[in-house]
Write a protein that holds these residues in place. Structure first.
Motif, PDB file in Angstrom:
ATOM      1  N   GLY A 135       6.644  18.195   5.207  1.00 27.76           N
ATOM      2  CA  GLY A 135       5.669  18.011   6.264  1.00 27.76           C
ATOM      3  C   GLY A 135       4.365  17.386   5.801  1.00 27.76           C
ATOM      4  O   GLY A 135       3.474  17.131   6.616  1.00 27.76           O
ATOM      5  N   TRP A 136       4.241  17.114   4.492  1.00 22.02           N
ATOM      6  CA  TRP A 136       2.991  16.552   3.957  1.00 22.02           C
ATOM      7  C   TRP A 136       2.632  15.226   4.611  1.00 22.02           C
ATOM      8  O   TRP A 136       1.454  14.913   4.795  1.00 22.02           O
ATOM      9  N   LEU A 137       3.666  14.469   5.006  1.00 19.75           N
ATOM     10  CA  LEU A 137       3.420  13.142   5.560  1.00 19.75           C
ATOM     11  C   LEU A 137       2.606  13.208   6.850  1.00 19.75           C
ATOM     12  O   LEU A 137       1.703  12.386   7.067  1.00 19.75           O
ATOM     13  N   ASP A 138       2.894  14.190   7.707  1.00 20.70           N
ATOM     14  CA  ASP A 138       2.175  14.297   8.977  1.00 20.70           C
ATOM     15  C   ASP A 138       0.682  14.457   8.744  1.00 20.70           C
ATOM     16  O   ASP A 138      -0.142  13.820   9.408  1.00 20.70           O
ATOM     17  N   GLY A 139       0.321  15.311   7.805  1.00 15.70           N
ATOM     18  CA  GLY A 139      -1.085  15.528   7.524  1.00 15.70           C
ATOM     19  C   GLY A 139      -1.772  14.293   6.988  1.00 15.70           C
ATOM     20  O   GLY A 139      -2.915  13.982   7.352  1.00 15.70           O
ATOM     21  N   VAL A 140      -1.073  13.552   6.134  1.00 13.15           N
ATOM     22  CA  VAL A 140      -1.648  12.325   5.573  1.00 13.15           C
ATOM     23  C   VAL A 140      -1.813  11.276   6.659  1.00 13.15           C
ATOM     24  O   VAL A 140      -2.865  10.624   6.766  1.00 13.15           O
ATOM     25  N   GLU A 141      -0.782  11.107   7.485  1.00 12.00           N
ATOM     26  CA  GLU A 141      -0.841  10.041   8.490  1.00 12.00           C
ATOM     27  C   GLU A 141      -1.872  10.330   9.586  1.00 12.00           C
ATOM     28  O   GLU A 141      -2.345   9.397  10.252  1.00 12.00           O
ATOM     29  N   ASP A 142      -2.234  11.581   9.744  1.00 10.73           N
ATOM     30  CA  ASP A 142      -3.291  11.915  10.701  1.00 10.73           C
ATOM     31  C   ASP A 142      -4.654  11.394  10.242  1.00 10.73           C
ATOM     32  O   ASP A 142      -5.592  11.317  11.041  1.00 10.73           O
ATOM     33  N   ASN A 143      -4.756  11.034   8.975  1.00 16.59           N
ATOM     34  CA  ASN A 143      -6.068  10.705   8.417  1.00 16.59           C
ATOM     35  C   ASN A 143      -6.168   9.284   7.867  1.00 16.59           C
ATOM     36  O   ASN A 143      -7.095   8.977   7.114  1.00 16.59           O
ATOM     37  N   PRO A 172      -6.203   4.991   8.878  1.00 16.00           N
ATOM     38  CA  PRO A 172      -6.714   4.215  10.018  1.00 16.00           C
ATOM     39  C   PRO A 172      -5.713   3.943  11.134  1.00 16.00           C
ATOM     40  O   PRO A 172      -6.046   4.064  12.314  1.00 16.00           O
ATOM     41  N   PHE A 173      -4.483   3.580  10.796  1.00 19.99           N
ATOM     42  CA  PHE A 173      -3.529   3.211  11.830  1.00 19.99           C
ATOM     43  C   PHE A 173      -2.525   4.315  12.141  1.00 19.99           C
ATOM     44  O   PHE A 173      -1.516   4.089  12.801  1.00 19.99           O
ATOM     45  N   GLY A 174      -2.796   5.520  11.657  1.00 18.66           N
ATOM     46  CA  GLY A 174      -1.979   6.672  11.993  1.00 18.66           C
ATOM     47  C   GLY A 174      -0.610   6.693  11.353  1.00 18.66           C
ATOM     48  O   GLY A 174       0.268   7.461  11.776  1.00 18.66           O
ATOM     49  N   MET A 175      -0.404   5.887  10.325  1.00 16.17           N
ATOM     50  CA  MET A 175       0.875   5.890   9.626  1.00 16.17           C
ATOM     51  C   MET A 175       0.692   5.230   8.269  1.00 16.17           C
ATOM     52  O   MET A 175      -0.198   4.404   8.072  1.00 16.17           O
ATOM     53  N   LEU A 176       1.540   5.631   7.323  1.00 15.38           N
ATOM     54  CA  LEU A 176       1.603   4.899   6.068  1.00 15.38           C
ATOM     55  C   LEU A 176       2.355   3.596   6.303  1.00 15.38           C
ATOM     56  O   LEU A 176       2.980   3.385   7.348  1.00 15.38           O
ATOM     57  N   VAL A 177       2.290   2.704   5.333  1.00 14.37           N
ATOM     58  CA  VAL A 177       3.095   1.489   5.397  1.00 14.37           C
ATOM     59  C   VAL A 177       4.563   1.900   5.532  1.00 14.37           C
ATOM     60  O   VAL A 177       5.019   2.842   4.886  1.00 14.37           O
ATOM     61  N   LYS A 178       5.294   1.204   6.387  1.00 16.84           N
ATOM     62  CA  LYS A 178       6.712   1.492   6.593  1.00 16.84           C
ATOM     63  C   LYS A 178       7.578   0.418   5.929  1.00 16.84           C
ATOM     64  O   LYS A 178       7.253  -0.772   5.972  1.00 16.84           O
ATOM     65  N   PRO A 179       8.690   0.813   5.308  1.00 19.35           N
ATOM     66  CA  PRO A 179       9.547  -0.157   4.622  1.00 19.35           C
ATOM     67  C   PRO A 179       9.994  -1.312   5.515  1.00 19.35           C
ATOM     68  O   PRO A 179      10.074  -2.455   5.058  1.00 19.35           O
ATOM     69  N   GLU A 180      10.269  -1.018   6.774  1.00 20.00           N
ATOM     70  CA  GLU A 180      10.764  -2.057   7.670  1.00 20.00           C
ATOM     71  C   GLU A 180       9.732  -3.168   7.857  1.00 20.00           C
ATOM     72  O   GLU A 180      10.085  -4.338   8.024  1.00 20.00           O
ATOM     73  N   GLY A 239       0.820  -1.205   0.000  1.00 15.58           N
ATOM     74  CA  GLY A 239       0.000   0.000   0.000  1.00 15.58           C
ATOM     75  C   GLY A 239       0.858   1.262   0.000  1.00 15.58           C
ATOM     76  O   GLY A 239       2.081   1.212  -0.203  1.00 15.58           O
ATOM     77  N   TRP A 240       0.212   2.385   0.213  1.00 10.74           N
ATOM     78  CA  TRP A 240       0.904   3.681   0.212  1.00 10.74           C
ATOM     79  C   TRP A 240       2.000   3.653   1.269  1.00 10.74           C
ATOM     80  O   TRP A 240       1.729   3.462   2.457  1.00 10.74           O
ATOM     81  N   MET A 241       3.245   3.850   0.846  1.00 12.92           N
ATOM     82  CA  MET A 241       4.386   3.614   1.726  1.00 12.92           C
ATOM     83  C   MET A 241       5.236   4.871   1.890  1.00 12.92           C
ATOM     84  O   MET A 241       5.424   5.648   0.950  1.00 12.92           O
ATOM     85  N   ASP A 242       5.772   5.016   3.073  1.00 13.80           N
ATOM     86  CA  ASP A 242       6.620   6.151   3.447  1.00 13.80           C
ATOM     87  C   ASP A 242       8.059   5.853   3.058  1.00 13.80           C
ATOM     88  O   ASP A 242       8.789   5.168   3.779  1.00 13.80           O
ATOM     89  N   THR A 243       8.472   6.345   1.886  1.00 14.44           N
ATOM     90  CA  THR A 243       9.836   6.142   1.406  1.00 14.44           C
ATOM     91  C   THR A 243      10.393   7.447   0.843  1.00 14.44           C
ATOM     92  O   THR A 243       9.629   8.363   0.512  1.00 14.44           O
ATOM     93  N   PRO A 244      11.712   7.546   0.683  1.00 13.80           N
ATOM     94  CA  PRO A 244      12.282   8.731   0.035  1.00 13.80           C
ATOM     95  C   PRO A 244      11.744   8.917  -1.383  1.00 13.80           C
ATOM     96  O   PRO A 244      11.525  10.050  -1.824  1.00 13.80           O
ATOM     97  N   GLY A 245      11.546   7.820  -2.090  1.00 14.01           N
ATOM     98  CA  GLY A 245      11.011   7.924  -3.442  1.00 14.01           C
ATOM     99  C   GLY A 245       9.602   8.486  -3.467  1.00 14.01           C
ATOM    100  O   GLY A 245       9.257   9.290  -4.351  1.00 14.01           O
TER     101      GLY A 245
END
Length: 266
Positions: free
Chosen positions: A210-218, A220-228, A190-196
């Motif tokens: 700072g766009w990521l903070d606004g997206v992750e606030d909205n 379900p789990f308060g974050m985008l998919v993380k690479p790890e 899914g939508w993932m938090d990466t440099p790319g």
């Protein structure tokens, strides 16, 4: 006790100089892998990633492979074998996420996305399978797909097509290679938090720092998919703990495809 799941793994990870590819490389090393090759279109990023991986104790190398350059892709496995010996794990991670809709995608843009996202991985897998068969050992490949294979957004038309093609390649190759004990699986990320993704949001959607903070606030789990997180799943599918699993396409996202709000919530 240290996890040595991948102590016998020799791996190739395309697009391994940052984001998910680099996270996968680190995960494999953490689980005992000491031999790996990453590819990168950017020699400086590739060299920096290799320094980081070697500091973790691995014999790591980088190859400057552009996945749309099919002769380079076809040579990649042989070059990796010369560097690290037999290869039994392949991760097709590199991809072009350029935008385009059904109304504005040109033939050139189509090829720009389809070639590295589907054609390149196909021939990388072909050479990997041929190597495993010639050497007489098993192998495991994970293709990094996308949740957009189910349809995606309007501005991802050729990207959707490329990942849907790779999903079909995954299934077909898995069936064809069972008799050689080579497993092929895919992860619909899914939508993932990466440099790319940070670059793409700024370049294609005019987002600011700072766009990521606004997206992750909205979400379900308060974050985008993380690479790890995806790296853990990739390592599992590459390793012996996943047993005989092949031809599987796993949805790795917080959206549940086909699920909708209860009628009393809308």
């Amino acid at each position: 006790m240290a996890n040595r799941t991948h102590e016998a793994t020799g791996a190739i990870i395309t697009g391994g100089s940052q984001g998910l590819g680099l996270a996968i490389a680190k995960r494999l090393i953490d689980e005992g892998c000491t031999r790996l090759v990453i590819t990168s279109r950017n020699p400086e990023k590739g060299a920096a990633a290799v320094r980081e991986l070697r500091a973790l104790g691995a014999r790591a190398y980088t190859l400057p492979v552009e996945m749309s350059d099919i002769p380079a892709v076809q040579a990649m496995v042989g070059q990796a074998v010369e560097l690290i010996g037999p290869v039994n794990a392949l991760v097709n991670c590199a991809a072009n996420t350029a935008r385009g809709s059904i109304l504005d995608t040109t033939p050139d843009r189509w090829d720009e996305i389809m070639d590295p996202n589907a054609k390149g991985p196909f021939f990388a897998l072909q050479e990997f399978a041929r190597h495993c068969i010639a050497e007489g050992h098993t192998g495991s490949c994970v293709n990094i797909l996308s949740i957009v294979v189910y349809g995606g957004t309007s501005f991802l038309a050729p990207y959707v097509a490329s990942k849907a093609a790779l999903a079909g390649i995954t299934k077909n190759a898995a069936g064809a290679l069972t008799k050689h004990r080579i497993r092929v699986n895919g992860i619909n990320v899914g939508w993932m938090d990466t440099p790319g993704e940070d670059m793409r949001q700024k370049v294609s959607h005019d987002r600011e720092d700072g766009w990521l903070d606004g997206v992750e606030d909205n979400v379900p789990f308060g974050m985008l998919v993380k690479p790890e997180h995806v790296a853990w799943q990739t390592s599992f599918l590459l390793g012996p703990a996943s047993g005989v699993v092949t031809g599987a396409l796993m949805d790795f996202d917080q959206q549940v495809v086909g699920a909708y709000p209860d009628t009393d919530e809308v």
